[in-house]
Design a protein around this motif. Structure first.
Motif, mmCIF file in Angstrom:
data_model
loop_
_atom_site.group_PDB
_atom_site.id
_atom_site.type_symbol
_atom_site.label_atom_id
_atom_site.label_comp_id
_atom_site.label_asym_id
_atom_site.label_seq_id
_atom_site.Cartn_x
_atom_site.Cartn_y
_atom_site.Cartn_z
ATOM 1 N N PRO A 245 0.784 -1.240 0.000
ATOM 2 C CA PRO A 245 0.000 0.000 0.000
ATOM 3 C C PRO A 245 0.814 1.287 0.000
ATOM 4 N N TYR A 246 2.081 1.206 0.426
ATOM 5 C CA TYR A 246 2.896 2.419 0.515
ATOM 6 C C TYR A 246 4.157 2.263 -0.329
ATOM 7 N N ARG A 247 4.294 3.169 -1.310
ATOM 8 C CA ARG A 247 5.423 3.103 -2.247
ATOM 9 C C ARG A 247 6.051 4.492 -2.397
ATOM 10 N N TYR A 248 7.394 4.505 -2.429
ATOM 11 C CA TYR A 248 8.127 5.767 -2.527
ATOM 12 C C TYR A 248 9.253 5.646 -3.547
ATOM 13 N N ALA B 140 10.155 5.985 6.561
ATOM 14 C CA ALA B 140 9.765 7.248 7.196
ATOM 15 C C ALA B 140 10.521 8.429 6.590
ATOM 16 N N VAL B 141 11.774 8.208 6.256
ATOM 17 C CA VAL B 141 12.598 9.272 5.658
ATOM 18 C C VAL B 141 12.132 9.557 4.234
ATOM 19 N N ALA B 142 11.857 8.494 3.473
ATOM 20 C CA ALA B 142 11.409 8.659 2.083
ATOM 21 C C ALA B 142 10.112 9.457 2.024
ATOM 22 N N SER C 277 5.195 13.090 1.083
ATOM 23 C CA SER C 277 4.070 12.185 0.855
ATOM 24 C C SER C 277 3.549 11.681 2.197
ATOM 25 N N PRO C 278 2.317 11.196 2.239
ATOM 26 C CA PRO C 278 1.801 10.647 3.493
ATOM 27 C C PRO C 278 2.676 9.502 3.983
ATOM 28 N N PRO C 279 3.028 9.470 5.248
ATOM 29 C CA PRO C 279 3.840 8.368 5.772
ATOM 30 C C PRO C 279 3.010 7.103 5.903
ATOM 31 N N PRO C 280 3.646 5.948 5.985
ATOM 32 C CA PRO C 280 2.901 4.706 6.191
ATOM 33 C C PRO C 280 2.063 4.777 7.467
ATOM 34 N N VAL D 279 9.484 2.398 9.921
ATOM 35 C CA VAL D 279 8.355 2.348 8.984
ATOM 36 C C VAL D 279 7.705 3.733 8.975
ATOM 37 N N ALA D 280 7.371 4.190 10.157
ATOM 38 C CA ALA D 280 6.953 5.567 10.406
ATOM 39 C C ALA D 280 7.727 6.004 11.639
ATOM 40 N N TRP D 281 7.845 7.302 11.887
ATOM 41 C CA TRP D 281 8.618 7.745 13.032
ATOM 42 C C TRP D 281 7.989 7.202 14.319
ATOM 43 N N GLY D 282 8.815 6.514 15.098
ATOM 44 C CA GLY D 282 8.339 5.907 16.335
ATOM 45 C C GLY D 282 8.000 4.435 16.217
ATOM 46 N N THR D 283 8.012 3.904 14.987
ATOM 47 C CA THR D 283 7.699 2.490 14.765
ATOM 48 C C THR D 283 8.642 1.919 13.725
#
Length: 221
Positions: free
Chosen positions: A74-77, A84-86, A92-95, A126-130
């Motif tokens: 679902p999440y592509r960069y 999270a950095v990408a 773009s919306p983070p995962p 994956v996202a900041w904090g996770t």
């Protein structure tokens, strides 16, 4: 409920997708319904106006998984960075972990076994904090760590094993993957070293362009 795995790397470029595809094909050949997921992919390319995940497509084909790729990945960069950095760099919306969990359950409900491939290593956010270790714990995944058979392998594998222990993860094992055909003193001795370091968690070695050993597959059934 069948077994659910996170295929992660001790670092980037270690052969995660190669191992994931080999496992997906082997499980499918044994008559299992195999679900696959690459919840986040980076370094994607533009194709027909959308970002395309080659890893997700390869996993789906190997496992004969007919679930839509939008659900599998679902999440592509574009940026080849930690997810999270990408997302931040591309504005773009983070995962979203809740969305990933929802798609995971959807795939799991249709599968006898499920292979989730991470992006990079366990500590990549994956996202900041996770990070991916947190995701494995949330989804109750057993971790299959892949180490590239090259210089630096021992240090990377040792750190990954220590991190999994610190996070109290379920560890299915460690696989050594030959990523290059050329041999060196490191590639000839890494396997013996990992056997000593990982003990029973060492599952075996996938040699360059050879099928995955039957013993590795059976250890994960």
């Amino acid at each position: 409920m069948g077994r659910r795995f996170l295929i992660t790397g001790t670092e980037g470029g270690v052969g995660k997708t190669t191992i994931g595809c080999a496992l997906g094909f082997a499980f499918r050949a044994r008559g299992m319904r195999v679900g696959v997921m690459k919840p986040v992919d980076t370094g994607c390319i533009d194709r027909d106006g959308e970002l395309y995940s080659a890893d997700a497509q390869s996993l789906a084909l190997a496992a004969s998984c007919a679930i839509p790729l939008e659900t599998i990945c679902p999440y592509r960069y574009r940026s080849r960075l930690a997810p999270a950095v990408a997302a931040e760099v591309e504005q773009s919306p983070p995962p979203d972990i809740a969305t990933i969990s929802r798609y995971f359950r959807e795939i799991a409900n249709q599968s006898d076994a499920l292979l989730v491939e991470g992006a990079g290593g366990l500590a990549d956010p994956v996202a900041w904090g996770t990070d991916f270790a947190d995701l494995a714990a949330m989804l109750d995944l057993e971790v299959v760590a892949v180490a590239a058979n090259r210089p630096g392998c021992i240090n990377a594998a040792t750190l990954a094993l220590s991190y999994m222990e610190a996070k109290s993860l379920k560890v299915a094992g460690l696989i050594l993957c030959d990523v290059d055909q050329e041999e060196s003193p490191a590639t000839r001795t890494n396997e013996r070293s990992l056997q000593r370091i990982a003990g029973p968690l060492y599952l075996g070695r996938m040699r360059y362009r050879e099928p995955l050993a039957k013993s590795i597959v059976e250890s994960l059934l």
